[in-house]
Motif scaffolding. Sequence first.
Motif, short mmCIF file in Angstrom:
data_model
loop_
_atom_site.label_atom_id
_atom_site.label_comp_id
_atom_site.label_asym_id
_atom_site.label_seq_id
_atom_site.Cartn_x
_atom_site.Cartn_y
_atom_site.Cartn_z
N THR A 1 0.84 -1.20 0.00
CA THR A 1 0.00 0.00 0.00
C THR A 1 0.88 1.25 0.00
O THR A 1 0.62 2.20 -0.74
N SER A 2 1.96 1.24 0.82
CA SER A 2 2.78 2.46 0.83
C SER A 2 3.58 2.60 -0.47
O SER A 2 3.73 3.73 -0.97
N TYR B 1 3.25 6.03 -2.55
CA TYR B 1 4.42 6.87 -2.90
C TYR B 1 4.57 6.96 -4.41
O TYR B 1 4.91 8.00 -4.97
N THR B 2 4.36 5.86 -5.13
CA THR B 2 4.50 5.88 -6.60
C THR B 2 3.54 6.90 -7.20
O THR B 2 3.91 7.67 -8.08
N ALA C 1 4.69 10.37 -6.45
CA ALA C 1 5.87 10.67 -7.28
C ALA C 1 5.44 10.87 -8.73
O ALA C 1 5.92 11.77 -9.42
N LEU C 2 4.51 10.02 -9.20
CA LEU C 2 4.04 10.09 -10.57
C LEU C 2 3.41 11.46 -10.84
O LEU C 2 3.70 12.11 -11.86
N ASN C 3 2.57 11.88 -9.90
CA ASN C 3 1.94 13.20 -10.08
C ASN C 3 2.99 14.31 -10.11
O ASN C 3 2.88 15.24 -10.91
N ILE D 1 5.91 0.82 -12.54
CA ILE D 1 5.89 0.43 -11.12
C ILE D 1 4.45 0.44 -10.61
O ILE D 1 3.98 -0.49 -9.95
N ASP D 2 3.70 1.51 -10.99
CA ASP D 2 2.31 1.63 -10.54
C ASP D 2 1.46 0.46 -11.04
O ASP D 2 0.68 -0.15 -10.30
#
Length: 496
Positions: free
Chosen positions: A290-291, A295-296, A299-301, A318-319
């Motif tokens: 979940t974390s 975080y992905t 980071a993606l945003n 990764i997502d």
Amino acid sequence: MKELSSENYLTNLFQFTNDLIHILDMEGRIQKVNPSWLNNLGYTLEEVKYKSIYDFIDANDRDLYKAYRKDVINGINTGCIEFTLISKDKLKIPVDGQVNNIFSGSGIFYTQAILRNITEKKETEKKNLEIQNRLTRFFQYAPDAVIVIDENQMITEWNLKAEIIFGYTYQEVHQQPLNEFIIPPAYRAAHIQGMKRFLTSGEGPVLNKTIEITAIRKDGKEFPVSLSISNIKIDNKWLFIAFISDISERKNMEESLILKQAELLQSQLMDKRKTDFLTVASHELKTPLTSIKAYTQVALNMVKKSSDEQLVSFLSKIDNQSSKLNHLVTELTDLSRIDLIRMDINKTTVNLGAFITDVVSSLQPIIQQHTIELKNIVSIELEMDTIRIEQVLINLINNAAKFSPAGNPIEISTALNNEFLIISVKDYGIGVPAKNQERLFDRYYRVTEISNHVSGFGIGLYIASEIVKQHGGNINVRSELNQGSVFSFTLPVQKV
Ligand code: ADP
């Protein structure tokens, strides 16, 4: 008081005894008979005096009596004789007794017979024999082994079934001690003790009840039997009747049942351990996942704004992968829940069209290589656990995508009959061979030839079918190899 002379004494005896006494001359003519003799045969003294004794003896016994009397006269036979007299009313009167010689003072030779009427004894004997015969006939064909022993534990009866069960013939065991045949050595002393106790004190704790014990066959094999012993008194002597049946088969069955139950318990224990492990493992996996996903996405945003294309593409991968992993972990969690029968169903009313559109629009971005098409989506309000039914749809759509070549569409359609809504997910993929279709919804089942290169645990369809079942519907598949598959499930429609 006047002393009794021996002559008086003998006269008294002659007059009043119950025995039948007759005195014959050498030719066998009656010289004297006592009152008991006359009473028993129903004659007066005048009617019999000087008649031949043979007129009063049953024709069948005359020769016997003649020969016996001759022996007595010749001093040969001093034993007893049993024969039959005939009364005036032509009744047979069985008697037994003895004949002896008497010499009168004048040197004349007589024979004297002292006899006992044994009619009653004979009748009892006959009755006992009848009982015995009836018992023998009754026991001979009984379904159980029937063994009768006397007070000295000698075998007197041994029916056909006993011959079959124990392997000894009647001739081999008749009048032999039971102990040496069918009783295992370990019980022999107790058996003798028990018999003794019963005969002296009347106590017989094993009498008239059924016990399970072992017995021995002729070939030495010990086997389990059920045994009931009854006792009956015939002719003032105890007889013990044992009813025995071979229960080897039942015992074997009981044993294998116990074994099966033990195996079942063992496998339930293993299942429980597996389930416990799954619960812990999926929980442990879910937390870091979940974390990672959170975080992905953050980071993606962030990088989307700075438009670093390669980073965006890596983070998207990764997502995507963590979404897949998330899906697998959810399946594991569900599996452990199903095993513990803990899956809660929380139903709410939804509009079917809106619900399916929502599910598809959230899935389409992840399943980019296929177009998900909606066909004939009926517009009704339906009661369901939306999270669970969404899970079913996601599983079916994911499978359709996994098992069909990129570019082929996935079609979702619905149909309505009186009681059920049918939702179908159709693909144009590799299909499922007919022989494998039946087991598709089993736990951990995967069609190995086709799924080896595709990730999965073989539990998605199992979970889907459990969820559908808990909603009161069912799930099935129609599929043709290399043509595609249609997975359909039903949901009951509530009548308003
Ligand atoms: P998983 O997909 O994780 O293996 P599932 O229970 O969802 O587990 O599916 C079990 C098996 O059924 C798959 O491994 C695959 O062999 C077969 N299967 C499921 N859906 C399809 C489909 N749409 N087309 C062909 N085979 C399928």
